[in-house]
Design a protein around this motif. Structure first.
Motif, PDB file in Angstrom:
ATOM      1  N   GLY A 161       6.241  -2.079   1.955  1.00 20.38           N
ATOM      2  CA  GLY A 161       6.172  -1.290   0.737  1.00 20.38           C
ATOM      3  C   GLY A 161       4.767  -0.907   0.344  1.00 20.38           C
ATOM      4  O   GLY A 161       4.466   0.262   0.066  1.00 20.38           O
ATOM      5  N   SER A 162       3.860  -1.890   0.332  1.00 19.74           N
ATOM      6  CA  SER A 162       2.480  -1.609  -0.063  1.00 19.74           C
ATOM      7  C   SER A 162       1.789  -0.703   0.946  1.00 19.74           C
ATOM      8  O   SER A 162       0.996   0.167   0.575  1.00 19.74           O
ATOM      9  CB  SER A 162       1.699  -2.920  -0.224  1.00 19.74           C
ATOM     10  N   LEU A 163       2.088  -0.903   2.236  1.00 22.84           N
ATOM     11  CA  LEU A 163       1.480  -0.044   3.252  1.00 22.84           C
ATOM     12  C   LEU A 163       2.008   1.381   3.120  1.00 22.84           C
ATOM     13  O   LEU A 163       1.252   2.351   3.274  1.00 22.84           O
ATOM     14  CB  LEU A 163       1.769  -0.597   4.648  1.00 22.84           C
ATOM     15  N   LEU A 165       5.151   3.450  -8.804  1.00 20.08           N
ATOM     16  CA  LEU A 165       6.149   2.722  -8.029  1.00 20.08           C
ATOM     17  C   LEU A 165       5.539   1.498  -7.366  1.00 20.08           C
ATOM     18  O   LEU A 165       6.137   0.418  -7.362  1.00 20.08           O
ATOM     19  CB  LEU A 165       6.754   3.659  -6.972  1.00 20.08           C
ATOM     20  N   TRP A 166       4.347   1.664  -6.813  1.00 18.80           N
ATOM     21  CA  TRP A 166       3.668   0.526  -6.182  1.00 18.80           C
ATOM     22  C   TRP A 166       3.338  -0.548  -7.216  1.00 18.80           C
ATOM     23  O   TRP A 166       3.553  -1.739  -6.983  1.00 18.80           O
ATOM     24  CB  TRP A 166       2.388   1.010  -5.492  1.00 18.80           C
ATOM     25  N   TYR A 167       2.825  -0.149  -8.355  1.00 20.62           N
ATOM     26  CA  TYR A 167       2.369  -1.109  -9.355  1.00 20.62           C
ATOM     27  C   TYR A 167       3.525  -1.930  -9.919  1.00 20.62           C
ATOM     28  O   TYR A 167       3.417  -3.143 -10.085  1.00 20.62           O
ATOM     29  CB  TYR A 167       1.651  -0.377 -10.492  1.00 20.62           C
ATOM     30  N   TRP A 168       4.651  -1.283 -10.166  1.00 20.79           N
ATOM     31  CA  TRP A 168       5.749  -1.978 -10.829  1.00 20.79           C
ATOM     32  C   TRP A 168       6.739  -2.620  -9.868  1.00 20.79           C
ATOM     33  O   TRP A 168       7.394  -3.605 -10.209  1.00 20.79           O
ATOM     34  CB  TRP A 168       6.493  -1.011 -11.754  1.00 20.79           C
ATOM     35  N   LEU A 169       6.855  -2.102  -8.642  1.00 22.18           N
ATOM     36  CA  LEU A 169       7.909  -2.597  -7.757  1.00 22.18           C
ATOM     37  C   LEU A 169       7.416  -3.164  -6.428  1.00 22.18           C
ATOM     38  O   LEU A 169       8.049  -4.081  -5.885  1.00 22.18           O
ATOM     39  CB  LEU A 169       8.913  -1.470  -7.458  1.00 22.18           C
TER      40      LEU A 169
END
Length: 449
Positions: free
Chosen positions: A94-96, A431-435
């Motif tokens: 996800g982060s990548l 999206l990255w910050y919250w999930l």
């Protein structure tokens, strides 16, 4: 173009590719540069071609072979593409995925904005989409440069092809040269424990060869040779999807007025559709993804040879100062992405993913793998697997940007393009910050060794 003319072009490209590989094997200085044989072959073709000594019997339209190969490349990519489930994407990469999206979109937006500023305030004669040739060459490589060059050519700016191919070629050199500097700095700051310098590699690795004891089969036999050769069927599928791409793109473009549908888009979609049908019908059991992957890699090598050989030196002299300024800005911005953004989005193991990202953001995925092998020679990590998972949904964004951004910049929709681009960046970051981000974000560790 007759079949004999095309055969001559591909025979010349093959001879150059072989010459490039021989130079790579027997010339240690070239080995230390980690240059792909295709790039060396293209440079030889440029020196001996129309822009140099003009002694190679290329056909008049040999540069158009790159367009055909680009369609075949994206057809092969589509034939190997499965959309991962949202759960797998979020849990595994996800982060990548988020970082890749931020890096990709922001590099295109930065290049577009910088080029637009230069065209507005410094060199009014520049095309308003001038900046896009940087991102097309850097993160897109020679294939994307051909696509973007063709789109700009249809919009009346033929020089874009040469400029994009030049940035793509320069990006390969920049990827390795600055990448090695980054790796050496990482050793100093304790980010890397194992650093495999060139002198520590075995002779096979230095020459770009695989030791006989480690060689693996290229494909698995899926069909009985009594009926048809397996490779023939795979080649037929790639050729069929490529033909579909050309005809469908031309057909759809006939309804769009001045807007043209790039054939690489229909090639990628066509490949994915064939793969989906094969999975649904059970035919996927008799297809080998390795063959399609090698088909894509093969077309890329020949594409690079044709692309570099077709660069027009006289065009470069007209854009020299704007290109230098754009190249400098692109390098600095990509360094910012890899050294500042990556640590904050990718967590503790950010550097391995970051140095790989530097490779593909400036050169090619192959350059990223080469840099990754320096710190992980046996490829024990999961960077490549995670990248493969993250790439598939991200590739849809790439297709949209590549096909639409040049049109928006030339047709006067710059504000709308930037609004959509920055809006998408905000959505990805939210999206990255919250999930997607890790619960315990580690921060940056730069302790000097």
């Amino acid at each position: 173009m007759t079949e004999w003319v095309m055969l001559t072009d591909f025979a010349l490209a093959g001879a150059l590719l072989l010459a490039g590989k021989i130079l790579r094997i027997y010339c240690p200085p070239l080995q230390r540069l980690y240059l792909p044989a295709a790039v060396l072959a293209g440079i030889i073709g440029l020196f001996l071609g129309p822009s140099g000594l003009n002694i190679l019997p290329w056909s008049q339209g040999f540069a158009t072979n790159a367009s055909l190969l680009t369609a075949a490349l994206f057809a092969a990519l589509g034939l190997t593409t499965d959309l991962p489930s949202p759960r797998l994407l979020a849990q595994r990469a996800g982060s990548l995925w988020a970082f890749n999206q931020v890096a990709t979109v922001s590099q295109w937006l930065f290049a577009a904005l910088m080029g637009l500023i230069m065209a507005t305030f410094i060199w009014p004669e520049l095309n308003p989409g001038f900046g896009l040739v940087l991102s097309a060459g850097f993160m897109g490589g020679h294939g994307t440069s051909v696509v973007v060059g063709n789109i700009f050519g249809q919009l009346g700016w033929a020089d874009a092809m040469t400029l994009g191919l030049t940035f793509a070629t320069a990006g390969v050199f920049i990827s390795i040269s600055l990448g090695m500097v980054i790796l050496q700095a990482a050793v100093k700051f304790g980010l890397v424990k194992d650093f495999t310098c060139f002198d520590k590699m075995d002779s096979y690795q230095q020459k770009g060869l695989i030791a006989p004891s480690e060689q693996q089969p290229v494909m698995r036999e899926t069909l009985s040779a009594l009926s048809v050769d397996s490779f023939a069927i795979h080649l037929a599928i790639v050729a069929g999807v490529t033909a579909f791409a050309y005809h469908s793109a031309n057909y759809l473009s006939s309804f769009m007025g001045q807007m043209q549908i790039p054939n690489f888009v229909t090639a990628f979609i066509g490949g994915m559709l064939v793969r989906a049908i094969a999975k649904r019908t059970g035919g996927k059991r008799y297809l080998c993804d390795k063959v399609f992957s090698h088909a894509g890699a093969t077309t890329t090598d020949f594409l690079i040879v044709f692309g570099i050989s077709a660069i027009k030196i006289t065009v470069l002299t007209q854009y020299l100062l704007p290109m230098i300024l754009l190249l400098t800005g692109g390098i600095l911005f990509t360094l910012f992405l890899v050294l500042w953004v990556a640590p904050r989005m990718l967590g503790e193991d950010w550097f391995e993913k970051g140095i790989f990202s530097w490779g593909w953001l400036t050169g090619t995925v192959a350059m990223g793998i080469a840099l990754l092998r320096v710190i992980d020679p046996k490829m024990k990590g999961t960077v490549l697997d995670d990248y493969a998972i993250a790439y598939v949904p991200g590739s849809i964004t790439d297709v949209f940007i590549i096909s639409m951004m040049p049109i928006a910049m030339v047709k006067g929709y710059q504000a709308e393009a930037f609004l959509v681009g920055f809006g998408y960046l905000a959505l990805v970051l939210a999206l990255w910050y919250w999930l997607l981000r890790r619960k315990n974000q580690p921060g940056i560790k730069l302790q000097q060794a």
